[in-house]
Design a protein around this motif. Structure first.
Motif, PDB file in Angstrom:
ATOM      1  N   THR A 220       0.995  -1.070   0.106  1.00  0.00           N
ATOM      2  CA  THR A 220       0.124   0.070  -0.012  1.00  0.00           C
ATOM      3  C   THR A 220       0.874   1.166  -0.053  1.00  0.00           C
ATOM      4  O   THR A 220       2.010   1.330   0.516  1.00  0.00           O
ATOM      5  CB  THR A 220      -0.946   0.185   1.265  1.00  0.00           C
ATOM      6  OG1 THR A 220      -0.133   0.068   2.413  1.00  0.00           O
ATOM      7  CG2 THR A 220      -1.901  -1.171   1.170  1.00  0.00           C
ATOM      8  N   ALA A 221       0.308   2.306  -0.536  1.00  0.00           N
ATOM      9  CA  ALA A 221       1.076   3.557  -0.532  1.00  0.00           C
ATOM     10  C   ALA A 221       0.196   4.731  -0.442  1.00  0.00           C
ATOM     11  O   ALA A 221      -1.017   4.451  -1.195  1.00  0.00           O
ATOM     12  CB  ALA A 221       1.874   3.650  -1.887  1.00  0.00           C
ATOM     13  N   SER A 222       0.509   5.930   0.037  1.00  0.00           N
ATOM     14  CA  SER A 222      -0.193   7.101   0.157  1.00  0.00           C
ATOM     15  C   SER A 222       0.543   8.274  -0.238  1.00  0.00           C
ATOM     16  O   SER A 222       1.668   8.358   0.437  1.00  0.00           O
ATOM     17  CB  SER A 222      -1.031   7.160   1.284  1.00  0.00           C
ATOM     18  OG  SER A 222      -0.230   7.302   2.701  1.00  0.00           O
ATOM     19  N   PHE A 223       0.195   9.063  -0.906  1.00  0.00           N
ATOM     20  CA  PHE A 223       0.772  10.396  -1.175  1.00  0.00           C
ATOM     21  C   PHE A 223       0.069  11.557  -1.078  1.00  0.00           C
ATOM     22  O   PHE A 223      -1.231  11.665  -1.437  1.00  0.00           O
ATOM     23  CB  PHE A 223       1.346  10.359  -2.776  1.00  0.00           C
ATOM     24  CG  PHE A 223       2.242   9.308  -3.210  1.00  0.00           C
ATOM     25  CD1 PHE A 223       3.511   9.158  -3.046  1.00  0.00           C
ATOM     26  CD2 PHE A 223       1.499   8.194  -3.750  1.00  0.00           C
ATOM     27  CE1 PHE A 223       4.209   7.990  -3.401  1.00  0.00           C
ATOM     28  CE2 PHE A 223       2.076   6.889  -4.003  1.00  0.00           C
ATOM     29  CZ  PHE A 223       3.708   6.789  -3.962  1.00  0.00           C
ATOM     30  N   ARG A 224       0.532  12.653  -0.409  1.00  0.00           N
ATOM     31  CA  ARG A 224      -0.193  13.739  -0.388  1.00  0.00           C
ATOM     32  C   ARG A 224       0.831  15.005  -0.700  1.00  0.00           C
ATOM     33  O   ARG A 224       1.595  15.245  -0.040  1.00  0.00           O
ATOM     34  CB  ARG A 224      -0.640  13.945   1.220  1.00  0.00           C
ATOM     35  CG  ARG A 224      -1.567  14.958   1.467  1.00  0.00           C
ATOM     36  CD  ARG A 224      -1.793  15.101   3.067  1.00  0.00           C
ATOM     37  NE  ARG A 224      -2.516  16.386   3.352  1.00  0.00           N
ATOM     38  CZ  ARG A 224      -3.934  16.281   3.266  1.00  0.00           C
ATOM     39  NH1 ARG A 224      -4.731  15.303   3.091  1.00  0.00           N
ATOM     40  NH2 ARG A 224      -4.807  17.577   3.610  1.00  0.00           N
ATOM     41  N   PHE A 225       0.256  15.833  -1.689  1.00  0.00           N
ATOM     42  CA  PHE A 225       1.029  17.007  -2.083  1.00  0.00           C
ATOM     43  C   PHE A 225      -0.164  18.152  -1.874  1.00  0.00           C
ATOM     44  O   PHE A 225      -1.114  18.449  -2.599  1.00  0.00           O
ATOM     45  CB  PHE A 225       1.250  16.734  -3.493  1.00  0.00           C
ATOM     46  CG  PHE A 225       1.877  15.630  -3.955  1.00  0.00           C
ATOM     47  CD1 PHE A 225       3.348  15.366  -3.730  1.00  0.00           C
ATOM     48  CD2 PHE A 225       1.178  14.283  -4.319  1.00  0.00           C
ATOM     49  CE1 PHE A 225       3.951  14.191  -4.041  1.00  0.00           C
ATOM     50  CE2 PHE A 225       1.946  13.223  -4.530  1.00  0.00           C
ATOM     51  CZ  PHE A 225       3.315  13.106  -4.305  1.00  0.00           C
ATOM     52  N   THR A 226       0.461  19.283  -0.917  1.00  0.00           N
ATOM     53  CA  THR A 226      -0.360  20.437  -0.648  1.00  0.00           C
ATOM     54  C   THR A 226       0.534  21.464  -1.574  1.00  0.00           C
ATOM     55  O   THR A 226       1.408  21.876  -0.960  1.00  0.00           O
ATOM     56  CB  THR A 226      -0.647  20.708   0.532  1.00  0.00           C
ATOM     57  OG1 THR A 226      -1.185  19.591   1.245  1.00  0.00           O
ATOM     58  CG2 THR A 226      -1.256  21.966   0.894  1.00  0.00           C
ATOM     59  N   ASN A 227       0.040  22.010  -2.797  1.00  0.00           N
ATOM     60  CA  ASN A 227       0.635  22.904  -3.510  1.00  0.00           C
ATOM     61  C   ASN A 227       0.126  24.554  -3.222  1.00  0.00           C
ATOM     62  O   ASN A 227      -1.209  24.713  -3.266  1.00  0.00           O
ATOM     63  CB  ASN A 227       0.488  22.511  -5.062  1.00  0.00           C
ATOM     64  CG  ASN A 227       0.984  21.245  -5.195  1.00  0.00           C
ATOM     65  OD1 ASN A 227       2.081  20.656  -4.505  1.00  0.00           O
ATOM     66  ND2 ASN A 227       0.692  20.407  -5.979  1.00  0.00           N
TER      67      ASN A 227
END
Length: 258
Positions: A220-227
């Motif tokens: 499993t993987a999770s990515f979060r990008f707050t731009n």
């Protein structure tokens, strides 16, 4: 002086131009008839695609929306001009995607699909072959980015988050052609049949946020990008222009023109 091309001249294109020394690059910007933005001295506007092609830029960056990809990119590739495609959501049209793929294979000119506002796409490409892979992409932005959409629906997200859309990548790009290119970048990496897209207006969002959750036999993987949003367009991440600059720079280095 190196000659480069642009399709469109909005906030993203301005960010691209500003990243290159003005005394080393001359830009040719293809604009719609009647459009006349303020242009720097090293940017010249043309209104016909033939004029852009005749200038023989070393590369062109599309930064004008999905309709511009269909209208101009195939002809640029046929003319042997490498092109960076910002509006990757246009490739949700299978006919256009097939045409560009054939031109990429047979014409010699490269069509570059940048990561845009995202990261982690290499992971998604790695699990794409696994039959059990499932990916959920969520676009989470402040309500100010969805003012028109919320008004049209008679809704408000002033206090609580509101899901505006959930469905396939193809449905998402049709519903939000100017805003969900990132969703289709995920689909291109993982396979559209494995991806679910969600659009959320969230008053607590600190910026334009992209969330990717992936599950497969590989883990499993999770990515979060707050731009940070673009100063000129709250629906677009400031990172978009930076991603296109990086893709263009890599293309020029590969072509041996820098």
């Amino acid at each position: 002086m190196l000659t480069l091309g642009l399709i469109g001249y909005g906030s993203v294109a301005r960010g691209i131009v500003s990243a290159f020394p003005p005394d080393s690059v001359g830009w040719i910007a293809l604009l719609r008839e009647g459009v006349s933005p303020d242009l720097p001295a090293n940017v010249r506007a043309v209104a016909q695609l033939d004029r852009l092609i005749d200038a023989r830029p070393k590369a062109v960056v599309e930064a004008a929306g999905q309709a511009a990809v269909a209208a101009y990119v195939p002809a640029l590739l046929e003319a042997g001009i490498p092109t960076v495609i910002a509006s990757v959501g246009a490739l949700s049209d299978p006919v256009l995607a097939d045409r560009i793929a054939i031109l990429r294979r047979n014409g010699g000119a490269r069509a570059i699909l940048p990561a845009g506002a995202l990261g982690g796409l290499d992971y998604l490409r790695a699990i794409a072959a696994l039959p059990d892979a499932r990916v959920r992409y969520t676009s989470r932005k402040p309500p100010a980015a969805w003012t028109a959409e919320l008004t049209a629906l008679g809704l408000s997200a002033e206090h609580e988050e509101l899901t505006l859309f959930e469905g396939t990548p193809e449905e998402a790009t049709r519903a939000y052609p100017k805003n969900l290119n990132a969703a289709f970048a995920v689909a291109l990496a993982a396979g559209a049949d494995k991806v679910t897209v969600r659009v959320v207006a969230d008053p607590k969002a600190a910026g334009n946020t992209h969330e990717i959750e992936a599950e497969s036999a590989a883990g499993t993987a999770s990515f979060r990008f707050t731009n940070a949003p673009s100063p000129d367009n709250p629906k677009t991440s400031a990172l978009m222009a930076l991603s296109l600059v990086a893709a263009l720079g890599e293309l020029l280095d590969t072509e041996g023109v820098r």
